[in-house]
Design a protein around this motif. Sequence first.
Motif: not given
Length: 185
Positions: A42, A71, A74
């Motif tokens: 991640a 984030h 993603t």
Amino acid sequence: MRIGEAAAAAGCTPRALRLYEERGLLPPPGRTASGQRDYRPAEVALLRVIRELLGSGFTIEDLRSCADRLHLLTEDPPPRCGAADAPEGSGSGVVGRRLAALDAEIARLVRLREDLARRVFGDDARRSAPEPAAEQTAQPTAGQIPEPATPPPPATSPVRAPVTAPVPAPVTGPTVTVGPRVLLD
């Protein structure tokens, strides 16, 4: 994975990765028992997003202002930014500021080009100055996929003869050639 592996997987250097951590773009990674950084998939995916955004013209400071939401990019597919019915160019925040900065830079470059053409070609600058290549100025409209650049035709022979050029004579002073005029410093 260790810092070198994570950096290679994201297409950057370990030094850049540390910089992104120091600037707050990446959360501090986990550590191994020996204290080395240990990156998860991640975090590598987030690093790829950061690299892509930096390559798109954003600055580290731009990204720093929204680091807590990076984030989200993603996710597959990434969420849309802004309202779908908002008029183009009305964006606020990081994207709106970056678009405004790019528009200002484009306007500055256009003025610079026009000034140079006027200096070289005089009053006939509009008629005499070559225009930028069509493929550079054509912008796709919304929903249109841009055409890829046409690759050059293949060489007729796989072996090329070496190119030799005459060596220019040394210049005794700085000389600048602009169009038909020669300017000496």
